[in-house]
Design a protein around this motif. Structure first.
Motif, PDB file in Angstrom:
ATOM      1  N   LYS A   1     -12.408  -2.809 -12.233  1.00 50.00           N
ATOM      2  CA  LYS A   1     -13.115  -1.563 -12.537  1.00 50.00           C
ATOM      3  C   LYS A   1     -12.151  -0.383 -12.348  1.00 50.00           C
ATOM      4  CE  LYS A   1     -17.045   1.211 -11.105  1.00 50.00           C
ATOM      5  NZ  LYS A   1     -18.092   1.422 -10.118  1.00 50.00           N
ATOM      6  N   PRO A   2     -12.110   0.546 -13.313  1.00 52.24           N
ATOM      7  CA  PRO A   2     -11.180   1.669 -13.166  1.00 52.24           C
ATOM      8  C   PRO A   2     -11.561   2.576 -11.992  1.00 52.24           C
ATOM      9  CG  PRO A   2     -12.468   1.888 -15.202  1.00 52.24           C
ATOM     10  CD  PRO A   2     -12.857   0.596 -14.562  1.00 52.24           C
ATOM     11  N   TYR A   3     -10.539   3.002 -11.267  1.00 55.50           N
ATOM     12  CA  TYR A   3     -10.769   3.999 -10.218  1.00 55.50           C
ATOM     13  C   TYR A   3     -11.155   5.313 -10.888  1.00 55.50           C
ATOM     14  CZ  TYR A   3      -8.392   0.958  -6.860  1.00 55.50           C
ATOM     15  OH  TYR A   3      -8.040  -0.086  -6.055  1.00 55.50           O
ATOM     16  N   PRO A   4     -11.953   6.147 -10.227  1.00 53.98           N
ATOM     17  CA  PRO A   4     -12.258   7.461 -10.797  1.00 53.98           C
ATOM     18  C   PRO A   4     -10.989   8.299 -10.931  1.00 53.98           C
ATOM     19  CG  PRO A   4     -13.492   7.085  -8.739  1.00 53.98           C
ATOM     20  CD  PRO A   4     -12.585   5.915  -8.946  1.00 53.98           C
ATOM     21  N   ARG A   5     -10.981   9.222 -11.889  1.00 55.09           N
ATOM     22  CA  ARG A   5      -9.820  10.099 -12.084  1.00 55.09           C
ATOM     23  C   ARG A   5      -9.453  10.844 -10.807  1.00 55.09           C
ATOM     24  NH1 ARG A   5      -8.453  12.504 -17.376  1.00 55.09           N
ATOM     25  NH2 ARG A   5      -9.064  10.970 -18.917  1.00 55.09           N
ATOM     26  N   SER A   6     -10.440  11.057  -9.954  1.00 57.19           N
ATOM     27  CA  SER A   6     -10.191  11.777  -8.708  1.00 57.19           C
ATOM     28  C   SER A   6      -9.182  11.055  -7.814  1.00 57.19           C
ATOM     29  CB  SER A   6     -11.502  12.005  -7.946  1.00 57.19           C
ATOM     30  OG  SER A   6     -12.115  10.765  -7.628  1.00 57.19           O
ATOM     31  N   VAL A   7      -9.046   9.741  -7.974  1.00 59.42           N
ATOM     32  CA  VAL A   7      -8.064   8.995  -7.169  1.00 59.42           C
ATOM     33  C   VAL A   7      -6.651   9.469  -7.501  1.00 59.42           C
ATOM     34  CG1 VAL A   7      -7.014   6.725  -6.792  1.00 59.42           C
ATOM     35  CG2 VAL A   7      -9.503   6.972  -6.745  1.00 59.42           C
ATOM     36  N   GLN A   8      -6.304   9.483  -8.797  1.00 55.94           N
ATOM     37  CA  GLN A   8      -4.952   9.906  -9.183  1.00 55.94           C
ATOM     38  C   GLN A   8      -4.742  11.389  -8.858  1.00 55.94           C
ATOM     39  OE1 GLN A   8      -2.621   7.742  -9.915  1.00 55.94           O
ATOM     40  NE2 GLN A   8      -4.003   6.023 -10.135  1.00 55.94           N
ATOM     41  N   LYS A   9      -5.773  12.197  -9.066  1.00 51.05           N
ATOM     42  CA  LYS A   9      -5.654  13.621  -8.725  1.00 51.05           C
ATOM     43  C   LYS A   9      -5.401  13.780  -7.234  1.00 51.05           C
ATOM     44  CE  LYS A   9      -8.421  15.511 -12.489  1.00 51.05           C
ATOM     45  NZ  LYS A   9      -9.648  16.231 -12.858  1.00 51.05           N
ATOM     46  N   GLY A  10      -6.082  12.985  -6.420  1.00 49.12           N
ATOM     47  CA  GLY A  10      -5.883  13.033  -4.974  1.00 49.12           C
ATOM     48  C   GLY A  10      -4.484  12.600  -4.570  1.00 49.12           C
ATOM     49  N   VAL A  11      -3.977  11.544  -5.212  1.00 45.90           N
ATOM     50  CA  VAL A  11      -2.609  11.079  -4.928  1.00 45.90           C
ATOM     51  C   VAL A  11      -1.621  12.199  -5.240  1.00 45.90           C
ATOM     52  CG1 VAL A  11      -0.783   9.496  -5.685  1.00 45.90           C
ATOM     53  CG2 VAL A  11      -3.091   8.623  -5.240  1.00 45.90           C
ATOM     54  N   ARG A  12      -1.789  12.827  -6.382  1.00 47.32           N
ATOM     55  CA  ARG A  12      -0.862  13.894  -6.786  1.00 47.32           C
ATOM     56  C   ARG A  12      -0.922  15.070  -5.822  1.00 47.32           C
ATOM     57  NH1 ARG A  12      -2.112  13.033 -13.251  1.00 47.32           N
ATOM     58  NH2 ARG A  12      -1.276  10.921 -13.238  1.00 47.32           N
ATOM     59  N   ARG A  13      -2.108  15.419  -5.406  1.00 44.85           N
ATOM     60  CA  ARG A  13      -2.267  16.525  -4.438  1.00 44.85           C
ATOM     61  C   ARG A  13      -1.619  16.138  -3.105  1.00 44.85           C
ATOM     62  NH1 ARG A  13      -7.089  17.441  -5.767  1.00 44.85           N
ATOM     63  NH2 ARG A  13      -8.002  15.879  -4.405  1.00 44.85           N
ATOM     64  N   ASP A  14      -1.852  14.893  -2.663  1.00 41.15           N
ATOM     65  CA  ASP A  14      -1.234  14.417  -1.421  1.00 41.15           C
ATOM     66  C   ASP A  14       0.290  14.489  -1.497  1.00 41.15           C
ATOM     67  OD1 ASP A  14      -3.724  13.802  -0.324  1.00 41.15           O
ATOM     68  OD2 ASP A  14      -3.538  11.630  -0.719  1.00 41.15           O
TER      69      ASP A  14
END
Length: 124
Positions: free
Chosen positions: A26-39
């Protein structure tokens, strides 16, 4: 004679993969990649994607012996060698948060590669 105290600090180029899908496909929500980038911006001052499309790969699961396929974003950051342990801790926490067995990274300055196992964050 040059002053060694003024020598530029070595910077490692580090690449690592962040999966697009969970272990059930199941695809992770887009918020996962956005969170990684912010981190990465907050903790390591930036990031780059190593490609404009996800990277497809395969690996043999040591538990089942089966070949598994996945798609991941390949990130790249530049950090001082002294920050490598911080990145390893972040990747271990991220793997745990995503329910992944491990994430891996490769540091380019002599070609060191390391698997970052998922583990629960240290209690404070």
């Amino acid at each position: 004679m040059s002053d060694p105290s003024k020598a530029k600090a070595q910077i490692l180029v580090v690449q690592f993969l962040v999966p697009i899908y969970d272990r059930k496909g199941k695809p992770y929500p887009r918020s996962v990649q956005k969170g990684v980038r912010r981190d990465l911006e907050d903790r390591f001052d930036g990031w780059s994607l190593a490609a404009d499309r996800p990277l497809t790969g395969a690996w043999r699961n040591p538990g089942s012996g089966q070949v598994e396929y996945d798609d991941s974003w390949r990130y790249e950051i530049g950090i001082a060698p002294s920050r490598l342990a911080d990145l390893d801790a972040y990747l271990a926490q991220l793997a745990h948060r995503l329910g992944q067995k491990a994430l891996w990274r490769v540091a380019y300055a002599g070609g060191e590669g390391k698997v970052i196992p998922a583990r629960a964050p240290a209690k404070r």
